[in-house]
Design a protein around this motif. Structure first.
Motif, mmCIF file in Angstrom:
data_model
loop_
_atom_site.group_PDB
_atom_site.id
_atom_site.type_symbol
_atom_site.label_atom_id
_atom_site.label_comp_id
_atom_site.label_asym_id
_atom_site.label_seq_id
_atom_site.Cartn_x
_atom_site.Cartn_y
_atom_site.Cartn_z
ATOM 1 N N ALA A 261 -9.328 10.308 6.072
ATOM 2 C CA ALA A 261 -10.552 9.658 5.757
ATOM 3 C C ALA A 261 -11.441 10.171 4.969
ATOM 4 O O ALA A 261 -11.957 11.678 4.888
ATOM 5 N N LEU B 34 -9.003 4.598 -3.442
ATOM 6 C CA LEU B 34 -8.662 4.107 -2.003
ATOM 7 C C LEU B 34 -7.817 2.984 -1.874
ATOM 8 O O LEU B 34 -6.767 2.908 -1.153
ATOM 9 N N VAL C 42 -10.425 2.318 9.982
ATOM 10 C CA VAL C 42 -10.877 3.712 9.817
ATOM 11 C C VAL C 42 -11.472 4.157 11.396
ATOM 12 O O VAL C 42 -12.346 3.384 11.635
ATOM 13 N N LYS D 161 -7.817 -7.573 6.332
ATOM 14 C CA LYS D 161 -8.128 -7.175 7.748
ATOM 15 C C LYS D 161 -7.003 -6.052 8.171
ATOM 16 O O LYS D 161 -6.915 -5.777 9.400
ATOM 17 N N MET E 186 -13.601 6.131 -3.918
ATOM 18 C CA MET E 186 -14.302 6.867 -3.032
ATOM 19 C C MET E 186 -14.938 7.911 -4.120
ATOM 20 O O MET E 186 -14.031 8.650 -4.630
ATOM 21 N N VAL F 221 -7.170 7.083 8.823
ATOM 22 C CA VAL F 221 -7.246 5.734 8.313
ATOM 23 C C VAL F 221 -5.971 5.185 8.371
ATOM 24 O O VAL F 221 -4.798 5.863 8.218
ATOM 25 N N LYS G 104 0.814 -1.318 -0.096
ATOM 26 C CA LYS G 104 -0.101 0.041 0.005
ATOM 27 C C LYS G 104 0.729 1.174 0.159
ATOM 28 O O LYS G 104 0.506 2.367 -0.586
ATOM 29 N N LYS H 8 -3.299 1.853 7.583
ATOM 30 C CA LYS H 8 -3.270 0.778 6.731
ATOM 31 C C LYS H 8 -2.105 0.100 6.902
ATOM 32 O O LYS H 8 -0.994 0.561 6.779
HETATM 33 N N1 LIG Z 1 -9.037 7.029 2.944
HETATM 34 C C1 LIG Z 1 -10.010 6.239 3.235
HETATM 35 N N2 LIG Z 1 -10.991 7.014 3.601
HETATM 36 C C2 LIG Z 1 -12.048 6.257 3.912
HETATM 37 N N3 LIG Z 1 -12.497 5.093 3.999
HETATM 38 C C3 LIG Z 1 -11.382 4.281 3.666
HETATM 39 C C4 LIG Z 1 -10.088 4.834 3.032
HETATM 40 N N4 LIG Z 1 -9.244 3.777 2.744
HETATM 41 C C5 LIG Z 1 -9.872 2.830 2.798
HETATM 42 N N5 LIG Z 1 -11.267 2.733 3.470
HETATM 43 C C6 LIG Z 1 -12.226 2.132 3.777
HETATM 44 O O1 LIG Z 1 -11.445 0.813 4.333
HETATM 45 C C7 LIG Z 1 -11.728 -0.383 3.358
HETATM 46 C C8 LIG Z 1 -10.706 -1.192 3.013
HETATM 47 O O2 LIG Z 1 -9.505 -0.541 2.464
HETATM 48 P P1 LIG Z 1 -8.783 -1.098 1.480
HETATM 49 O O3 LIG Z 1 -9.500 -1.252 0.339
HETATM 50 O O4 LIG Z 1 -7.690 -0.051 1.255
HETATM 51 O O5 LIG Z 1 -8.381 -2.492 2.212
HETATM 52 P P2 LIG Z 1 -7.925 -3.751 1.629
HETATM 53 O O6 LIG Z 1 -7.616 -4.639 3.043
HETATM 54 O O7 LIG Z 1 -6.878 -3.955 0.636
HETATM 55 O O8 LIG Z 1 -9.360 -4.263 1.360
HETATM 56 P P3 LIG Z 1 -9.703 -5.264 0.288
HETATM 57 O O9 LIG Z 1 -9.836 -6.489 1.034
HETATM 58 O O10 LIG Z 1 -11.160 -4.926 -0.418
HETATM 59 O O11 LIG Z 1 -8.680 -5.304 -0.931
HETATM 60 C C9 LIG Z 1 -12.116 0.361 1.789
HETATM 61 O O12 LIG Z 1 -13.085 -0.496 1.220
HETATM 62 C C10 LIG Z 1 -12.853 1.720 2.637
HETATM 63 O O13 LIG Z 1 -14.317 1.193 3.157
#
Ligand SMILES: Nc1ncnc2c1ncn2[C@@H]1O[C@H](COP(=O)(O)OP(=O)(O)OP(=O)(O)O)[C@@H](O)[C@H]1O
Ligand SMILES: [Mg+2]
Length: 496
Positions: free
Chosen positions: A254, A349, A222, A218, A340, A208, A169, A210
């Motif tokens: 966020a 995102l 947020v 997982k 988003m 947020v 990421k 990550k």
């Molecule tokens: N900058 C942000 N602002 C608001 N919500 C966010 C943001 N980044 C992520 N999210 C929320 O968190 C969720 C998961 O984020 P992201 O898609 O980056 O993670 P992931 O673990 O890779 O998800 P996936 O399993 O779908 O690949 C997003 O679908 C969104 O709802």
């Protein structure tokens, strides 16, 4: 049926976003190799979009006869791929590694370790696969496409370098910044828990957090609560609860708005968009409860306006595909833009380097083209001149899960009603966590089935999914009753 025709200058009937006729232009190219103003219109109509040239492509054994295909993965997404590939008159046989109970009725399943890319390449050689299609992210991030390229085998999926768009990421965030693609403001990247805790004093809330690496959905939080953020950082960075993927984190702004999944198929140069979809991540109705891999999804004509789709292509898709070429890592395969839709336009995102699950199920039931032919082209000679046709209307996928999901589940529950469910008009029952013994299916993991249907309207597609869901029985089965309800409600309120 609505068709989107290739770059021959023929006219299609409608664009995905609205009712206007296609306008096909001869693409002039700008410095980045992209079509000029025809791009938006063409891409709305699911025409290939041109980026810079690609140097090399995977070798290929297929000479135009019947194809042998290997699908990698074993969930609902892979069942949908196998189901669609098998409809092609060009396909002789499909293998799936490892597959699942439902897939075993449509393809020959072979046990496999998703991390062992050399083993998977050897399997492709052993079965003589002319084409391999990869479902999950793990083998892609581990470099399966590079291994296949080394062995001269055609594969649909990005190289290890290109798969960093999902695998890191931090890489994705820096890539977005380098190419001026709209995304949430970055507060910082932290390699040590101490730095991360201190940074919490300076961020805006909600924030947020990550994890950098793969964390099986997982690794993102947020939150408006500093205590919650601190506890999450501790679990990620100190206790390493989600493995090495959590040892580095980023924090960002966020964003507010509606989310949209926008997936394209690309060969590194030409881009074919798939119908946009909406996902439902929380386990319970009304978006309550913990996040899951996805409890359902839908697509429908008019989900987004032609203008918005154009903005997505212009501001996010086009610069991302060109950016990867410019960085010497052309992206090939399915690229998933998690967006988003903010007041200031679409913002990225996240990227996923593959089809989503269950987005793939809702998308592929609308596919009205030869998937084997298109995927083979994506992996070999390129997508130039190809176009995708989609069944008009809408589609939905409702996921049935085991008791306890997304937490601990007890597997091995007998599933009844599968035949009755599949007899509902326009319904396809995709298996995810099932295993088959003799002719009986048992649950084997959290997400068990994806009841998927097409319909002239979203309401119709949903009612077929739910009619099918009502026929399935296994102990502890649960599913959301409000998939697509907000969109369907909006449509009825508007008198559509
Ligand atoms: N900058 C942000 N602002 C608001 N919500 C966010 C943001 N980044 C992520 N999210 C929320 O968190 C969720 C998961 O984020 P992201 O898609 O980056 O993670 P992931 O673990 O890779 O998800 P996936 O399993 O779908 O690949 C997003 O679908 C969104 O709802
Ligand atoms: Mg992701």
């Amino acid at each position: 049926m609505r068709t989107f025709l290739g770059g021959s200058g023929q006219e299609g009937e409608e664009s995905i976003g609205g009712g206007q006729a296609l306008e096909i232009g001869v693409f002039g190219k700008n410095a980045a190799g992209f079509a000029e103003d025809a791009v938006g219109r063409a891409a709305r109509a699911h025409q290939p979009e041109r980026a810079a040239a690609v140097d090399s492509r995977a070798g290929c054994v297929y000479l135009g006869g019947l194809m042998k295909i290997l699908v990698i993965g074993g969930g609902g997404r892979e069942h949908a791929l196998v189901w669609k590939l098998r409809q092609s008159p060009r396909v002789e046989k499909v293998w799936c590694a490892p597959g699942n109970g439902g897939i075993s009725q449509d393809a020959e399943c072979v046990a496999a370790d998703m991390r062992d890319v050399a083993g998977l390449a050897t399997l492709a050689e052993q079965v003589g696969a002319d084409l391999t299609v990869v479902g999950p992210e793990l083998p892609l991030v581990e470099g399966i496409a590079d291994e296949f390229a080394r062995r001269g085998r055609a594969i649909v999926g990005p190289s290890k370098q290109a798969a960093r768009l999902e695998g890191s990421k931090v890489f994705a965030k820096e890539f977005l910044a380098r190419h001026d693609i709209p995304t949430a403001a970055l507060y910082g990247v932290y390699d040590s828990p101490g730095d991360a805790y201190s940074a919490l004093c300076a961020v805006d809330w909600p924030v947020v957090v990550k994890a950098d690496g793969l964390c099986a959905g997982k690794g993102v939080l947020v939150t408006s609560s500093p205590d919650e953020a601190t506890a999450f950082l501790e679990r990620l960075m100190e206790q390493k609860e989600l493995g090495e993927g959590g040892s580095r984190v980023l924090m960002e702004e966020a964003l507010e708005g509606e989310e949209l999944s926008y997936i394209v198929l690309t060969d590194g140069r030409d881009v074919l968009p798939l119908p946009p979809t909406r996902d439902h991540k929380r386990v319970f109705d009304g978006n309550q409860g913990p996040n899951t891999g996805g409890m359902g999804t839908y697509s429908m004509d008019g989900l987004i306006s032609a203008e918005l789709e154009n903005a997505i292509l212009e501001r996010t898709v086009r610069p991302a595909i060109a950016g990867m070429v410019a960085e010497g890592a052309p992206y090939r395969g399915f690229l998933y833009f998690g967006l988003m839709l903010t007041r200031n336009g679409p913002k990225v995102l996240e990227f996923n380097c593959r089809l989503g699950d269950p987005e793939a199920q809702a998308i592929l039931v609308r596919a009205d083209f030869d998937l084997a032919e298109v995927l083979h082209a994506a992996a070999t000679e390129g997508l130039g001149g190809k176009a995708l046709a989609w069944k008009e209307g809408a589609s939905a996928c409702v996921v049935m899960a085991s008791a306890g999901y997304p937490g601990e589940i007890e597997a091995g529950k007998r599933i009844d009603g599968l035949v009755e469910a599949s007899e509902v008009n326009d319904v396809v029952v995709f298996h995810a966590g099932t295993k088959r013994e003799a002719d009986i299916h048992y649950t084997s993991s959290g997400r068990v089935l994806g009841l998927t249907a097409t319909g002239a309207s979203l309401e119709q597609a949903l009612s077929k999914c739910y009619e099918a869901a009502g026929k399935i029985r296994f102990e502890g089965a649960h599913y959301r009753k409000d998939i697509g309800a907000a969109a369907a409600g909006k449509r009825s309120a508007a008198g559509d």
